[in-house]
Design an enzyme around this catalytic site. Structure first.
Site, mmCIF file in Angstrom:
data_model
loop_
_atom_site.group_PDB
_atom_site.id
_atom_site.type_symbol
_atom_site.label_atom_id
_atom_site.label_comp_id
_atom_site.label_asym_id
_atom_site.label_seq_id
_atom_site.Cartn_x
_atom_site.Cartn_y
_atom_site.Cartn_z
ATOM 1 N N HIS A 307 -5.861 -20.013 28.316
ATOM 2 C CA HIS A 307 -7.297 -20.312 28.254
ATOM 3 C C HIS A 307 -8.075 -19.083 28.713
ATOM 4 O O HIS A 307 -7.647 -18.372 29.618
ATOM 5 C CB HIS A 307 -7.640 -21.495 29.178
ATOM 6 N N ASP A 364 -5.620 -29.218 25.156
ATOM 7 C CA ASP A 364 -5.017 -29.629 23.876
ATOM 8 C C ASP A 364 -3.533 -29.915 23.971
ATOM 9 O O ASP A 364 -2.931 -30.388 22.999
ATOM 10 C CB ASP A 364 -5.258 -28.532 22.832
HETATM 11 C C1 SDX Z 1 -9.816 -24.835 23.660
HETATM 12 O O1 SDX Z 1 -13.214 -21.835 25.650
HETATM 13 C C2 SDX Z 1 -13.037 -23.099 25.879
HETATM 14 O O2 SDX Z 1 -13.537 -23.643 26.826
HETATM 15 C C3 SDX Z 1 -12.151 -23.802 24.857
HETATM 16 C C4 SDX Z 1 -11.782 -25.244 25.170
HETATM 17 C C5 SDX Z 1 -13.002 -26.149 25.171
HETATM 18 O O3 SDX Z 1 -12.944 -27.200 25.823
HETATM 19 O O4 SDX Z 1 -13.947 -25.853 24.392
HETATM 20 O O5 SDX Z 1 -11.146 -25.312 26.436
HETATM 21 C C6 SDX Z 1 -10.839 -25.815 24.111
HETATM 22 O O6 SDX Z 1 -10.051 -24.150 22.703
HETATM 23 C C7 SDX Z 1 -8.558 -24.688 24.464
HETATM 24 C C8 SDX Z 1 -7.632 -23.549 23.909
HETATM 25 C C9 SDX Z 1 -6.820 -24.115 22.746
HETATM 26 N N1 SDX Z 1 -6.090 -23.037 22.065
HETATM 27 C C10 SDX Z 1 -4.747 -22.924 22.195
HETATM 28 O O7 SDX Z 1 -4.049 -23.652 22.909
HETATM 29 C C11 SDX Z 1 -4.137 -21.826 21.323
HETATM 30 C C12 SDX Z 1 -3.098 -21.017 22.130
HETATM 31 N N2 SDX Z 1 -3.833 -20.250 23.124
HETATM 32 C C13 SDX Z 1 -4.152 -18.855 22.848
HETATM 33 O O8 SDX Z 1 -4.419 -18.567 21.511
HETATM 34 C C14 SDX Z 1 -5.089 -18.246 23.894
HETATM 35 O O9 SDX Z 1 -4.561 -18.569 25.126
HETATM 36 C C15 SDX Z 1 -6.561 -18.611 23.868
HETATM 37 C C16 SDX Z 1 -7.176 -18.405 22.530
HETATM 38 C C17 SDX Z 1 -6.777 -20.028 24.296
HETATM 39 C C18 SDX Z 1 -7.269 -17.693 24.879
HETATM 40 O O10 SDX Z 1 -7.170 -16.408 24.376
HETATM 41 P P1 SDX Z 1 -7.686 -15.135 25.210
HETATM 42 O O11 SDX Z 1 -8.467 -15.543 26.395
HETATM 43 O O12 SDX Z 1 -8.311 -14.189 24.247
HETATM 44 O O13 SDX Z 1 -6.322 -14.557 25.770
HETATM 45 P P2 SDX Z 1 -5.565 -13.334 25.134
HETATM 46 O O14 SDX Z 1 -5.329 -13.575 23.681
HETATM 47 O O15 SDX Z 1 -6.257 -12.080 25.564
HETATM 48 O O16 SDX Z 1 -4.140 -13.465 25.882
HETATM 49 C C19 SDX Z 1 -3.848 -12.724 27.062
HETATM 50 C C20 SDX Z 1 -2.342 -12.498 26.984
HETATM 51 C C21 SDX Z 1 -1.894 -11.820 25.687
HETATM 52 O O17 SDX Z 1 -0.666 -11.162 25.963
HETATM 53 P P3 SDX Z 1 -0.725 -9.531 26.313
HETATM 54 O O18 SDX Z 1 -1.414 -8.868 25.141
HETATM 55 O O19 SDX Z 1 -1.471 -9.418 27.620
HETATM 56 O O20 SDX Z 1 0.744 -9.154 26.441
HETATM 57 O O21 SDX Z 1 -1.655 -13.764 27.006
HETATM 58 C C22 SDX Z 1 -0.947 -13.934 25.773
HETATM 59 C C23 SDX Z 1 -1.555 -12.969 24.779
HETATM 60 O O22 SDX Z 1 -0.604 -12.628 23.783
HETATM 61 N N3 SDX Z 1 -1.158 -15.331 25.377
HETATM 62 C C24 SDX Z 1 -0.198 -16.118 24.909
HETATM 63 C C25 SDX Z 1 -0.812 -17.360 24.711
HETATM 64 N N4 SDX Z 1 -2.116 -17.288 25.062
HETATM 65 C C26 SDX Z 1 -2.318 -16.025 25.464
HETATM 66 N N5 SDX Z 1 1.091 -15.892 24.630
HETATM 67 C C27 SDX Z 1 1.793 -16.938 24.143
HETATM 68 N N6 SDX Z 1 1.293 -18.189 23.936
HETATM 69 C C28 SDX Z 1 -0.013 -18.427 24.203
HETATM 70 N N7 SDX Z 1 -0.536 -19.623 23.992
#
Ligand code: SDX
Length: 432
Positions: A307, A364
C-alpha cells in the site's frame, strides 16, 4: 508566528509557509513557488504531494489508523451502519434521528431508474464486465436529470444529485449483475433498507424472494463501511480532478469508477481471488507465488499486498479477516482459498523481501473471500468496492466544490522532448 521552510535557489533565499494538520501532519505550501522562483516541484505519482486540505478522513499509515470525521473505523464497523456512515462522510457529523430519517427517505425515494435505461443493459454482451457497464450507466444517468448538470448548483440541487446517485448506483449495479446472469431485473422494495434492497435486487428471482439473514447483512454493512473512504486515493483524486472542471457529479463518479477498476487499485479484490484460485488449482503451493512476487524479472505481484500509505497492517484487512471466519462459519462454508490466503499472509510476513518493503495485506486481500461466501460473483467484486466507496467520492467532490476560491486542477510538467526544429518536407526525410 507563522512557521516557514527555508529554500535557497541560485544563492537567493526563499521562505515557504508550513501547513500543519490537526493530527500534526506537516506540509510545505508551494502555491507561490513558481510565481516567486520560476521553479515547480516534480513528484510523479504524487507520493510526496498534498492535493488539498481535507476534513473527511485521516490515515496514519505507520500506526495503521483510519478514521472517518474523527471516528475510528473499528468503532464504526461495530456500532454504526453504512447509511449512517454515508451521512457522516458527506455532511461531517453523525445524524440526529430526524436528519437520518429524512436522509434515508430521500435516498429511498430515488430507488428507480428511467425505464428507458433497461434497454441499455440488453445491448451489452452477457460477458461484459460489470465495471464497464456501471461506469457507462452512471454517466448515462445524467441524460435523465438535465436539471442537475449545472456547473453552479444550488444546495438543494446538490442534495438532489447526491441522493439520486446514492440510490441509483446500487440499482445499476444490481441490474448489471442480473444482465450478466441472464435474469430479469428486480425492483427495489420500499420496506427494505439500503443494503437489504441491494441484496434483494441482486438475488431475488421469480422463483424465490431473497431474505438476507442478520450475519450476511452485518457483514455487508461492515464491508461497505470499510470501503467508504480512504482520503486521496487514485479514484477519489480522479473524482476531484474531473469535478474541478465543473463537470457534473455523474461524470465525476463515472470517472472514479474507471480509475477504481485497475488491478493496482480496486480491481485488486478480483485479482486476489483469481490468484488464490490459481494457487488452489496448482495444488496450494503458495510459496512458489511468493518467489514469483519477489522476482524482479516477473511482473507478477502478490495481489492484495502492499500500500502506498499503510506501512503497517491495513486496519481494514484486520477487520475483514475477522469477519471472514465469522461469515464462513455461519454459512457453513469451507473455502480453501481462505486457508491459502492465511498461509500466504503468514509466509509473506516472515519473508525479508516483504518485511523490508513493509508490504502487508491491504483491504483487498480478504474481501473477496467474504463476497464469494455471499454468492457475489468474482467479476462483481470491484463493483462492490465502488458501491462502498461512493459516499467517499461524493464527500470529497462536495468538499472541493464548496471550497471558496476553488480552481480547476491543472498540474505542471518538466518538458524533456525535442527543442525547436524546422519542418522537413516528406521528400527530404530520407528512408529509415
Ligand atoms: C487499494 O491508495 C489507497 O488508499 C488505495 C486503497 C483505497 O482504499 O482506496 O487502499 C485501495 O487500491 C489497495 C491496493 C490494492 N492493490 C493491490 O493489492 C495490488 C498489489 N499492490 C501493489 O501493486 C502496490 O503495493 C500498490 C500499487 C498498492 C502500491 O504501490 P506503490 O506505493 O507505488 O509501491 P511501489 O510499487 O513503489 O513498491 C515498492 C516496492 C517495489 O519493489 P522495489 O522496486 O523497491 O524492489 O515494493 C514492491 C515493488 O516492486 N511491491 C511489491 C508489491 N507491492 C509493492 N512486490 C510484490 N508484490 C506486491 N504486491
Amino acid at each position: 508566528m507563522e512557521k516557514t521552510a527555508q529554500l535557497e535557489i541560485e544563492g537567493r533565499p526563499y521562505s515557504l509557509p508550513i501547513v500543519e494538520g490537526t493530527e500534526d501532519e506537516k506540509a510545505i505550501d508551494v502555491q507561490r513557488l513558481r510565481a516567486d522562483t520560476g521553479y515547480i516541484t516534480l513528484d510523479p505519482s504524487y507520493g510526496n504531494t498534498g492535493a488539498c486540505v481535507s476534513t473527511i478522513t485521516y490515515i496514519d499509515g505507520d500506526k495503521g489508523i483510519l478514521r472517518y470525521r474523527g471516528y475510528d473505523i473499528a468503532e464504526l464497523c461495530e456500532r454504526s451502519t453504512f447509511m449512517e456512515v454515508c451521512f457522516l462522510l458527506i455532511y461531517g457529523e453523525l445524524p440526529t434521528d430526524e436528519e437520518f430519517s429524512r436522509f434515508k427517505e430521500r435516498v429511498l425515494a430515488h430507488s428507480l431508474i428511467h425505464e428507458d435505461m433497461k434497454s441499455f443493459f440488453q445491448s451489452y454482451p452477457g460477458h461484459a464486465h460489470p465495471m464497464a457497464i456501471l461506469s457507462a450507466m452512471v454517466c448515462s444517468l445524467s441524460v435523465y436529470h438535465p436539471q442537475l448538470l449545472k456547473a453552479e448548483q444550488t444546495g438543494e440541487e446538490r442534495e438532489e444529485t447526491i441522493s439520486r446517485l446514492l440510490s441509483k448506483v446500487r440499482v445499476l449495479a444490481a441490474f448489471a449483475y442480473k444482465r450478466s446472469v441472464g435474469e430479469a431485473f428486480v425492483y427495489s422494495r420500499p420496506e427494505l433498507d439500503y443494503l437489504a434492497n441491494f441484496l434483494h435486487m441482486m438475488f431475488t428471482t421469480p422463483m424465490r424472494t431473497y431474505e438476507p439473514d442478520s450475519v450476511v447483512r452485518k457483514a455487508l454493512d461492515v464491508l461497505f463501511i470499510i470501503h467508504a473512504d480512504h482520503e486521496q486515493n487514485c479514484s477519489t483524486s480522479t473524482v476531484r480532478m474531473v469535478g474541478s472542471s465543473k463537470a457534473n457529479l455523474f461524470a465525476a463518479i463515472s470517472a472514479g469508477i474507471c480509475a477504481l477498476w485497475g488491478p493496482w487499485h480496486g480491481g485488486a479484490n478480483q485479482s486476489v481471488i483469481e490468484m488464490l484460485e490459481e494457487i488452489h488449482m496448482a495444488g496450494g503451493n503458495y510459496k512458489k507465488f511468493i518467489e514469483k512476487a519477489k522476482d524482479k524479472n516477473d511482473p507478477f505481484r502478490l495481489m492484495g499486498f502492499g500500500h502506498r500509505v499503510y506501512k503497517n497492517y491495513d486496519p481494514r484487512a484486520e477487520i475483514i479477516k475477522k469477519y471472514c471466519d465469522q461469515v464462513l462459519d455461519h454459512l457453513g462454508i469451507n473455502d480453501p482459498t481462505l486457508e491459502i490466503a492465511k498461509g500466504l499472509e503468514e509466509a509473506a510476513l516472515t519473508d525479508q523481501y516483504f518485511i523490508e518493503r513493509k508490504l502487508y495485506p491491504n483491504v483487498d486481500f480478504y474481501s473477496g473471500i467474504i463476497y464469494r461466501a455471499l454468492q457475489i460473483p468474482t467479476n462483481m467484486f470491484t463493483v462492490m468496492f465502488a458501491l462502498g466507496r461512493l459516499p467517499g467520492w461524493i464527500a470529497h467532490w462536495k468538499e472541493m466544490i464548496e471550497e471558496p476560491g476553488m480552481r480547476i486542477a491543472r498540474p505542471r510538467q518538466v518538458y524533456m522532448g525535442a527543442t525547436r526544429r524546422d519542418y522537413v518536407p516528406l521528400a527530404q526525410r530520407g528512408s529509415n
